[in-house]
Design a protein around this motif. Sequence first.
Motif, PDB file in Angstrom:
ATOM      1  N   GLN A 143     -50.811 -48.481  34.834  1.00  0.00           N
ATOM      2  CA  GLN A 143     -51.154 -47.354  35.696  1.00  0.00           C
ATOM      3  C   GLN A 143     -51.800 -47.869  36.982  1.00  0.00           C
ATOM      4  O   GLN A 143     -52.640 -48.769  36.963  1.00  0.00           O
ATOM      5  CB  GLN A 143     -52.124 -46.434  34.968  1.00  0.00           C
ATOM      6  CG  GLN A 143     -52.603 -45.247  35.809  1.00  0.00           C
ATOM      7  CD  GLN A 143     -53.641 -44.420  35.072  1.00  0.00           C
ATOM      8  OE1 GLN A 143     -53.722 -44.459  33.849  1.00  0.00           O
ATOM      9  NE2 GLN A 143     -54.436 -43.671  35.817  1.00  0.00           N
ATOM     10  N   GLN A 173     -48.157 -43.711  37.382  1.00  0.00           N
ATOM     11  CA  GLN A 173     -49.151 -42.687  37.113  1.00  0.00           C
ATOM     12  C   GLN A 173     -49.614 -42.710  35.655  1.00  0.00           C
ATOM     13  O   GLN A 173     -49.000 -43.351  34.793  1.00  0.00           O
ATOM     14  CB  GLN A 173     -48.580 -41.308  37.449  1.00  0.00           C
ATOM     15  CG  GLN A 173     -48.119 -41.162  38.895  1.00  0.00           C
ATOM     16  CD  GLN A 173     -49.264 -41.234  39.884  1.00  0.00           C
ATOM     17  OE1 GLN A 173     -50.368 -40.772  39.612  1.00  0.00           O
ATOM     18  NE2 GLN A 173     -49.009 -41.826  41.048  1.00  0.00           N
ATOM     19  N   ASP A 196     -49.028 -40.205  45.255  1.00  0.00           N
ATOM     20  CA  ASP A 196     -50.281 -39.462  45.136  1.00  0.00           C
ATOM     21  C   ASP A 196     -50.320 -38.211  46.005  1.00  0.00           C
ATOM     22  O   ASP A 196     -51.027 -37.248  45.715  1.00  0.00           O
ATOM     23  CB  ASP A 196     -51.463 -40.368  45.500  1.00  0.00           C
ATOM     24  CG  ASP A 196     -51.698 -41.441  44.446  1.00  0.00           C
ATOM     25  OD1 ASP A 196     -51.216 -41.267  43.307  1.00  0.00           O
ATOM     26  OD2 ASP A 196     -52.355 -42.447  44.763  1.00  0.00           O
ATOM     27  N   PRO A 231     -44.481 -35.823  39.799  1.00  0.00           N
ATOM     28  CA  PRO A 231     -44.039 -37.166  39.428  1.00  0.00           C
ATOM     29  C   PRO A 231     -42.570 -37.176  39.010  1.00  0.00           C
ATOM     30  O   PRO A 231     -41.946 -36.130  38.876  1.00  0.00           O
ATOM     31  CB  PRO A 231     -44.938 -37.491  38.239  1.00  0.00           C
ATOM     32  CG  PRO A 231     -45.134 -36.152  37.575  1.00  0.00           C
ATOM     33  CD  PRO A 231     -45.206 -35.148  38.703  1.00  0.00           C
TER      34      PRO A 231
END
Length: 263
Positions: A143, A173, A196, A231
């Motif tokens: 991550q 993520q 992000d 995502p």
Amino acid sequence: MLLLLLLTSAFVLVPWTGAGRIIGGCEVKPHSRPYMAYLIIENRLESFSCGGFLIRPDAVLSAAHCVDIKGIMSITVILGAHNISYQEQSQQWIQVTQWVIHPKYSQDGFKNDIVLLKLKEKARINEYVQTISIPMSNEYVRQGAECEVAGWGLTSMTGSRTNVMREAELKVQDWTICQLIFWNYQRQSMICVGDDYGKKSPYKGDSGGPLVCKQKAHGIVSYGLNGHLSPEVFTRISYFEPWIREQLRKFALQELPDSPSSD
């Protein structure tokens, strides 16, 4: 806030798939990603395009759903391309003689979304065409890792197109984000990846392209949510590394004199 917005819309949106395109990225320096492959998949009625990447001079990895099409007549791999609107001198067009979809691939949830393509002739390795390494089965991308995804085509959700390769930087993520959004998310075999700020993403048209982290292909563009950029879910290559190696050995055996070819 981003997670909350995605969760509220997850029940009304369906996953997108099919040959992802790069949104919110930038054009890459020509031929700076020599492992990239552009796939043309044809059946009797139409043709489709997907991404892929060269892992051996005779083998390309891509997403299984790219070739999960009825009546495929041919698959052509284009290597060494930057602008796919014309045939550059750097390009190598090679036919695919065989493709092996993972035996546990499922359209229902895009599980095990990986395919290995065998090229009719080995690619000529040069400054424009090169292989990329894949991780071992015990290698994990963590991550927060910063990675890159590249491809050709749509540059917006409204359908704007480009013919040159583009690239976006994305981060790995927290897997729990994708698990909450996608009912079919499987931590072992998938990677949760996103921007992000929710402004950069592969999208419809670039499935099969690689997620490159520290110069290794760790993921394969698989699916995401319609109408949202982040995502996205990538196939986790390290999970399938033993299967990939097994298929590559079979490809090599087929090239030996008097060796029977497999179906």
